[in-house]
Design an enzyme around this catalytic site. Structure first.
Site, short mmCIF file in Angstrom:
data_model
loop_
_atom_site.label_atom_id
_atom_site.label_comp_id
_atom_site.label_asym_id
_atom_site.label_seq_id
_atom_site.Cartn_x
_atom_site.Cartn_y
_atom_site.Cartn_z
N GLU A 63 0.75 -0.95 0.02
CA GLU A 63 -0.02 -0.03 -0.01
C GLU A 63 1.01 1.29 0.17
O GLU A 63 0.47 2.19 -0.65
CB GLU A 63 -0.94 -0.05 1.28
CG GLU A 63 -2.07 -1.06 0.97
CD GLU A 63 -1.70 -2.40 1.72
OE1 GLU A 63 -0.70 -2.53 2.00
OE2 GLU A 63 -2.61 -3.42 1.60
N PHE A 66 -11.55 -7.20 13.91
CA PHE A 66 -10.51 -7.60 13.13
C PHE A 66 -10.22 -6.26 12.09
O PHE A 66 -11.08 -6.05 11.33
CB PHE A 66 -11.12 -8.86 12.36
CG PHE A 66 -9.82 -9.26 11.44
CD1 PHE A 66 -8.67 -9.82 11.75
CD2 PHE A 66 -10.30 -9.56 10.08
CE1 PHE A 66 -7.84 -10.24 10.92
CE2 PHE A 66 -9.27 -10.13 9.20
CZ PHE A 66 -8.06 -10.42 9.83
N GLN A 67 -8.99 -6.30 11.84
CA GLN A 67 -8.49 -5.25 11.15
C GLN A 67 -9.05 -4.08 11.26
O GLN A 67 -9.10 -3.12 9.99
CB GLN A 67 -8.51 -5.68 9.33
CG GLN A 67 -7.71 -6.91 9.23
CD GLN A 67 -7.44 -7.34 7.76
OE1 GLN A 67 -8.40 -7.08 6.95
NE2 GLN A 67 -6.40 -7.94 7.40
N LYS A 112 -17.53 -0.69 6.00
CA LYS A 112 -17.97 -1.66 4.94
C LYS A 112 -19.58 -1.53 4.79
O LYS A 112 -20.17 -1.50 3.75
CB LYS A 112 -17.45 -2.84 5.39
CG LYS A 112 -17.83 -3.94 4.25
CD LYS A 112 -17.14 -5.39 4.82
CE LYS A 112 -17.05 -6.67 3.52
NZ LYS A 112 -16.60 -7.66 3.88
N MET A 131 24.77 8.11 1.65
CA MET A 131 24.46 9.27 2.31
C MET A 131 25.00 9.32 3.94
O MET A 131 25.05 10.09 4.42
CB MET A 131 22.89 9.86 1.83
CG MET A 131 23.01 11.28 2.38
SD MET A 131 24.10 12.36 1.60
CE MET A 131 23.20 13.08 0.38
C1 LIG Z 1 12.48 5.07 4.80
C2 LIG Z 1 13.98 5.68 5.06
N1 LIG Z 1 14.75 5.07 5.94
C3 LIG Z 1 16.11 5.87 6.43
C4 LIG Z 1 16.40 6.90 5.65
C5 LIG Z 1 17.73 7.41 6.14
N2 LIG Z 1 18.62 7.55 4.91
C6 LIG Z 1 18.80 8.50 3.88
S1 LIG Z 1 19.76 8.00 2.83
C7 LIG Z 1 20.08 6.57 3.19
C8 LIG Z 1 21.01 5.58 2.34
C9 LIG Z 1 20.45 5.58 0.98
O1 LIG Z 1 21.44 4.76 0.36
P1 LIG Z 1 21.25 4.34 -1.06
O2 LIG Z 1 19.84 4.20 -1.60
O3 LIG Z 1 22.12 3.14 -1.43
O4 LIG Z 1 21.60 5.54 -1.75
P2 LIG Z 1 23.08 6.37 -1.86
O5 LIG Z 1 23.05 7.23 -0.97
O6 LIG Z 1 24.28 5.10 -1.57
O7 LIG Z 1 23.22 6.88 -3.37
C10 LIG Z 1 19.60 6.20 4.25
C11 LIG Z 1 19.38 5.00 5.07
C12 LIG Z 1 15.45 7.27 4.67
N3 LIG Z 1 15.72 8.47 4.02
N4 LIG Z 1 14.41 6.76 4.37
#
Ligand SMILES: Cc1ncc(C[n+]2csc(CCOP(=O)(O)OP(=O)(O)O)c2C)c(N)n1
Ligand SMILES: [Mg+2]
Lengths: 590, 177
Positions: A53, A115-116, A165, A487
């Site tokens: 979803e 439920f749900q 529902k 990052m």
């Molecule tokens: C749902 C979610 N969880 C955690 C983060 C924190 N976060 C930001 S960038 C990142 C790493 C992303 O890694 P990747 O997709 O390999 O991209 P890269 O930076 O290596 O290009 C994380 C864990 C986020 N932005 N979104």
């Protein structure tokens, strides 16, 4: 007026149809079965079955952002609606119009831990622009019309309609969209004339001006983007953009300084810092843009055009606030400018541009790619070539996941039109890009839709490859695979003493085989000589493709304004981080 | 002066809303979600025909925060009107309190509490041989003072309504739309 009675489910579909809906992204379950029955019995609205979803909402966002229309989602009660929460929050943060219909347990069971059952309106209240629980079948059609009106008016956003529902089964009367007028919600779209006149006077007399534009311009439509171009051309002033606003002004235009903010260009950030008049149109002084607030553009007179009064003076105190639609306001600004016969201060402007061009000459996005055939691919190079090689294709849409690759995509892919760039800005949701790309592709079946991805982010909604296979969506996934949450790794390197805690991506799938298992094509490039061929091959394949670009694992994204630093305090590149600049106060900022 | 250094102001804000389910939750959620203060909040339906409720809230913050609060309230969908009584000039603010004093058999305390009640124009709404319950209306400050004086006399219970407020002058919030 009323004809034959319809069931709540049929009323819902009829109302959606009358709102011009042609596609719904959804996932069935017990509490929405009557609606799925009604979907089964009609052809006007197409249903796209996602695999989660959250992805349904992101797909609807992609659809909305690439078309300027409202995206529609249908999910079941309980887990269906809780799964949608991330997508709804994402749409709220980025002001994307989405209407999400959630099933609910029958009215008489509400509150019984059935439920749900979950308190959908309670859970989604803070992550929607508005939400409804429809308890009366005769209110179904009116609620749908109101929801669409609220979602797309003013500052757009997501709206949830929770439908028990029994209401879906009950019979009731239809009302047409024309018969529904909202009692309270009437956002101001036309600015006050005096406010416009006063602002234009200040703008026209600026010596070091800058236009700082955001997603509000894109939300105001293609007409607003044309007006922005006219305003910039008329004045000769420089223009920068937020991440959300890319494409509103053509990146190739010499007046464009590139993106502003944490990973924005040197010239943009310094122009923001040094300007004497800042004209913010449809941006919100987000902390990613302002950096250290107390040192944000200290000497400028600030004009802020926004349709949402709560954006005014929220983070930054402005001198001229104009509440109104960006397009309507810019039209009035142009009119006022021309009527008064203002002439920009050519001399001051020439000096300002000389200053800006000196900053530009630093070439802050420079990177070094070793062109020896076996050399390691720099991620910037891969994305730059992607932009260059796809430039011939007339109809390209880019979505992204979240991380370094997202920022490089923003830096290296030049957008010249609005609605072509879909990225999760406010929430920064990893897993956004793939489902968003599906939504874009559904809306633009013949376009080249590319999700610029990281190997970590793509795993967050990888199940959507199944949706892509089912509907034969020719989405291209372009992974810059650095085997790190790049990052996160970058922050750990620069701000946390190189302690790489839990940011390495182990046990990744073989993306080529993964693609094949979903009936897509997998391509891999591991050295620089393979980059162009791989991109060309990707473009030549009609169906979905996953490109696994193995890139330099340790590359960092620059320029960078570390959290809590001021605009002038930018790290330009790997050789430019001698001093430890991040204060403790800055560290606590994300 | 940075925004953080601005002085804290106290504002009384009246909000006219559609009396629909969840509207109070939206207002309260806004305050908790964005970290604003609520010192007092009262709500009741005031226009039965058109199903409108009036929420009166007292909040405090810097000028910038107070402006934010009003803008955030105004953009909630079921809200008709946000009116800052503090900014709009003189307003009448009233609060009602029920105050119980348990004097036991201390005659002096009984007499003293009645005397104070008289000064504050509080009414006795319930009495037993060893207690009085007073009803007192006025500004919140007056109620604070009354309660303070009752404390040493055996104060044992307080219920306060929170502030109801209205602008002085001929203009009414209900007419305004
Ligand atoms: C749902 C979610 N969880 C955690 C983060 C924190 N976060 C930001 S960038 C990142 C790493 C992303 O890694 P990747 O997709 O390999 O991209 P890269 O930076 O290596 O290009 C994380 C864990 C986020 N932005 N979104
Ligand atoms: Mg990565």
């Amino acid at each position: 007026m009323s004809e034959r009675k319809l069931t709540g489910a049929q009323l819902l579909l009829r109302a959606l149809r009358d709102q011009g809906v042609d596609v719904i992204f959804g996932y069935p379950g017990g509490a929405v079965l009557p609606i799925y029955d009604a979907i089964f019995g009609q052809n006007a609205i197409r249903h796209i079955l996602v695999r989660h979803e959250q992805a349904a909402v992101h797909a609807a966002e992609g659809y909305a952002r690439s078309t300027g229309r409202v995206g529609v989602v249908l999910v079941t009660s309980g887990p269906g609606s809780t799964n949608a929460v991330t997508g709804l929050t994402d749409a709220l943060m980025d002001s994307i119009p989405v209407v999400c219909i959630t099933g609910q347990v029958p009215t008489h069971l509400i509150g019984n831990d059935a439920f749900q059952e979950c308190d959908t309106t309670g859970i989604t209240r803070p992550c929607t622009k508005h939400n409804y629980l429809v308890k009366d079948v005769n209110a179904v059609a009116r609620t749908v019309h109101e929801a669409f009106y609220v979602a797309r008016s003013g500052r757009p956003g997501p709206v949830v309609i929770d439908m028990p529902k029994d209401v879906q089964f009950a019979e009731g009367d239809y009302v047409s969209p024309e018969d529904v007028v909202h009692r309270t919600y009437k956002p101001q779209t036309h600015p006050h004339k005096d406010a416009v006149a006063a602002a234009v006077e200040v703008i026209a007399h600026a010596k070091k001006p800058i236009f700082y534009t955001g997603g509000g311009v894109i939300n105001a439509g293609p007409g607003a983007c044309r007006l922005l171009r006219e305003l910039v051309r008329l004045s000769g002033y420089p223009c920068t953009s937020t991440l959300m606003g890319l494409g509103a002004f053509p990146a190739g235009d010499p007046h464009f300084l590139g993106m502003v903010g944490m990973h924005g260009t040197y010239e943009s950030n310094l122009a923001m810092y040094n300007c004497d008049v800042m004209v913010n149109i449809g941006a919100r002084f987000d902390d990613r843009v302002t950096g250290k607030l107390s040192e944000f553009s200290p000497n400028s007179v600030k004009v802020h055009v926004d349709i949402d009064p709560s954006s005014i003076n929220k983070n930054v105190r402005v001198d001229h606030a104009i509440i109104g639609d960006a397009g309507i306001t810019m039209a009035e600004m142009l009119e006022a400018w021309k009527m008064r016969g203002y002439q920009p201060d050519r001399e001051a402007l020439a000096a300002w541009w000389a200053e800006i061009n000196a900053w530009r000459a630093r070439d802050c996005l420079r990177f070094h790619q070793d062109m020896a055939p076996d050399a390691v691919i720099k991620p910037q190079y891969a994305i730059k070539r992607l932009a260059e090689l796809t430039a011939e294709h007339k109809d390209v849409y880019i979505t992204t996941e979240v991380g370094q690759h997202q920022m490089w995509a923003a830096q290296f892919i030049p957008f010249s039109e609005p609605h072509r760039w879909m990225t999760s800005g406010g929430l920064g949701t990893m897993g956004y890009g793939l489902p968003a790309a599906m939504g874009v592709q559904i809306a633009h079946p013949d376009a080249l839709v590319i999700d610029v991805a990281g190997e970590s982010s793509i795993m967050m909604n990888i199940q959507e490859l199944s949706t892509i296979a089912q509907y034969r969506l020719p989405v291209k996934v372009f992974i810059t695979n650095n085997q790190w949450m790049g990052m996160v790794r970058q922050w750990q390197e620069l701000l946390h003493g190189e302690r790489y805690s839990e940011s390495y991506m182990e046990s990744l799938p073989d993306f080529v085989k993964l693609a094949e298992s979903f009936g897509a094509t997998g391509l891999r490039a591991t050295k620089v000589s393979e980059v162009d061929d791989t991109i060309r091959e990707m473009m030549s394949i009609e169906g979905p493709v996953i490109v696994d670009m193995h890139v330099d694992r340790k590359e960092n994204c620059f320029p960078m304004i570390p959290g809590g630093a001021a605009h002038y305090d930018m790290i330009l590149g790997p050789d430019d981080r001698g001093e430890q600049r991040t204060s403790e106060e800055g560290m606590v900022l994300v | 002066m940075t925004p953080q250094d601005q002085p804290i102001e106290r504002h009384t804000i009246s909000v006219l809303v559609d009396n629909e389910p969840g509207v109070l939750a939206r207002v309260i959620g806004l305050f908790s979600g964005r970290g604003y203060n609520i010192e007092s909040l009262t709500v009741a339906e005031v226009d039965i025909e058109r199903r409108r409720s009036r929420i009166t809230l007292v909040t405090s913050g810097t000028r910038m925060i107070v402006e934010q609060i009003k803008a955030q309230l105004a953009r909630l969908v079921p809200i008709h009107k946000v009116s800052d009584l503090t900014d709009q000039g003189p307003a009448v603010e009233r609060e009602l309190a029920l105050v119980k004093v348990t004097t036991d058999s201390n005659r002096d305390n009984r007499i003293e509490s009645l005397r104070i009640a008289d000064i504050f124009r509080a009414r006795v709404v319930d009495s037993t041989v060893n207690s009085f319950t007073f009803e007192v209306t006025g500004s919140s400050g007056k109620l604070d003072a009354f309660i303070g004086l009752m404390r040493p006399l055996g104060l044992s219970d307080i219920a306060r309504t929170g502030v109801a407020a209205m602008a002085r002058g001929h203009k009414g919030l209900l007419q305004l739309d």
